[in-house]
Motif scaffolding. Sequence first.
Motif: not given
Length: 305
Positions: A150-178
């Motif tokens: 999520y913090w990397a930003g851009g296109e993001f999806a996750h399909d793991g054994p415990l959680f699934t996050v459908p594909g999305t675009v993340v524009g909210l980025r932290p002030r601190q990088r990375p």
Amino acid sequence: MRLGLALPTFGADAHAEAITTVSRTAEELGYDSLWTGDRVLAPRTPSVPYPGKDPVMPRSYENFMDPLVSLTLAAARTGRVRLGTSTLNGLWHAPIMLARSLTTLDLLSGGRLDVGLGLGWMPEEYTAVGVPWRGRGARLDETLDILDAYWAGGEFAHDGPLFTVPGTVVGLRPRQRPRPPVLLAAFSPVGIRRLARRADGWLPVGMPLPRLTAQWSAILDEADRAGRDGAGLRMALRINPTLTRTPADPDQVPSQGTLNQYVAYARAAEQAGVHELFIDFQQTPATLAERLDLAARFIDGVRAG
């Protein structure tokens, strides 16, 4: 060594005026950071003893404010101090919601957030939030995966054994990088390996300094084995003082002692290589004004050394 102070987020002083007063006063006194903890239940007889100096849970935990909301108020009332959680029980939140909350707080604070995560100790709290007690380590690993993606930003999806996050675009980025620094409370061999591989630092609690430095050396060795530069890791040490009127036996410090003994311990911790030390006077039987006076005397004593 940086010095921090815990915010009054539980007990009788857990209210907006006290949080504002402590936040502003800490910054004026020269403290470098403000910290919150995390509790959602306070049963009279938990199934697992409280892991403190006294195995009985403090009854002040019956009145416990949300740590991230409290830090948001502190962020609005300050301009310099960093804002940390020690620790936030991140597994009580859906990872995608946790990512959004942490990113929002980092942005609103101008990039001052330190994300301290722990697993907690009370099974009843996991029951209350609908999260399994078993498999906490695997759940933390996958939560960290989602936070980093999520913090990397851009296109993001996750399909793991415990959680699934459908594909999305993340524009909210932290002030601190990375990302905002992630610190873990870890003591088991598995936890230390996770910290050494994935985190930016360690959140220990007060203990004799030879034991502390031995555990820190083990973390640095594990980081070397993982191909990381241990010099990039930091240690933020929590002190929960039990103040005594007369000097305690040196072997009892930092479990208990006079304020001067805690000052001496902090100075010795700095010499031992501790990067940050924060103190929590919330369980000291005193008024808010008296605890702020203790905080002033503590930082003056440590800085004078």
